[in-house]
Structure formats: structure tokens, C-alpha cells
Motif scaffolding. Sequence first.
Motif: not given
Length: 241
Positions: A214-215, A220-224
Motif C-alpha cells: 500500500g505504501v 507511485f500515485l504521488a509521483l505520477l
Amino acid sequence: MAALLLGLATSTAALAASGGNLQQAGTDLGDRASLQRGAQLYMNYCAGCHSLKYVRYSRMAEDLGLSEEEVMENLNFTGAKFGETIGVSMPAGPATEWFGKMPPDLSLISRVRTSDWVYTYLKSFYLDETRPVGWNNTLFPNASMPNPLWQLQGLQHAEFGKVDAATGERPVTGLKVTQPGTLDAQGFDQVARDITAFLEYAGEPAALKRQSIGVWVILFLALLTFLAWLLKKEYWRDVEH
């Protein structure tokens, strides 16, 4: 919204019917030591009657950090193979004779009842001479099941209130250990918590891996999102506003 309110009302009614307020289990699926203790306790005190037909010994070993040798020597009492699911050692005939029917599988009990319910149930047994097995439970009254952990907890008796004019019965107002077991109250709470944690894991083994990744998913979503913002700036840099 109406369906949601109806569901909440049904849940509240079910809780009231099952014996009142639930205690907080405080389980932590990230605590591998607790899961290992819970597995050992379950196999020693519960697996004789209750199966876990959706959990394989091999999967449990992988998820809980146990070797095949440790599982087969210490947690497998039915003679099952390492890749098979967790069954019971008690034959169906005697089980039906003693309890009226075969004790239920507990693979999904935590998902159906919640972990708090399981934890509270394990702590709510008391001696009752009127019951066939000599035990009763405040959370699940008249259950055809003895207290499997009585040697650890001790002998617990119910404290009754005044007679209810409507039902003619005396409600249980509290529980008290009158003969101590091998553990003190804090130690037994930990036992109940460990078993509850293991049953929570059994209800959804994938939860362990889901929480561990989950982390990384969030990162990944933050980077995307950051890259998308940079791309948006690049596209609109030469556009006049």
C-alpha cells in the motif's frame, strides 16, 4: 441512503441481540509475532472442532514466516499434507452427538462478525449448569460450545441483576473470574487478541500483502501526480491566458 440506514439499524439490532457492547480487539496484522502466537493457540485450542477450509498450511507458512517443518510438526494435528487446507481432527459423528451438529468453519468469522465480536466472544464465557455443556456466553447466549480457553482464563461466573418483569429472567450484569487460570487478566487478553488477529488474517490472507504494498502504491500515485503536473505546465507554458 434508505438502504444504508436500514443496514445500520439491522446491525444495531443484531448487536443488541447478541449481548451488548463489543470490546475493542486492538489487533495488528502487521505484528507477525502476534499472528504466529494466534496460529499456535488456534491449532491447539480451536482446530480440534473448527476448520479453516479456505486456508492452506503452505499459504499460512509463507504469510507468517514459518517453515514447512515448523508447521507440520507444531501446527498440523490432522495428518494433512502441507498443501492442503486446515481441517478438523474430530469426526463428524461424535461432533453431532456432543454439540447437535458439526461445529462451523471459522475461515470467515472475522469478516462476518468483525474482529471486535470475536475478541469479545472469547472473553464472554461463564459457567452455567443449566446448559448441556456447562457453559454459556453473554455475547452469544445459549451457544452449544464450552469455553476452550478456560484453563488459561480460569473459571468465570456471571453476576446477575434484578429479575426483569417482562421476561422473568435475571440479566447478566457482569463477569468475574472466581478461580484463576494459568494466566492473569492481561495475559489472557493477549491470548484472545492473538487468536482474533489470526482469524482476521484467515478471513483475508491477501490483506497482509495488500498492506505491505500500500505504501508503494501511494508513493507511485504521488509521483505520477507530480509528473502529470509538470506535463501540464509544459503544455500550457506557451499558451497565452
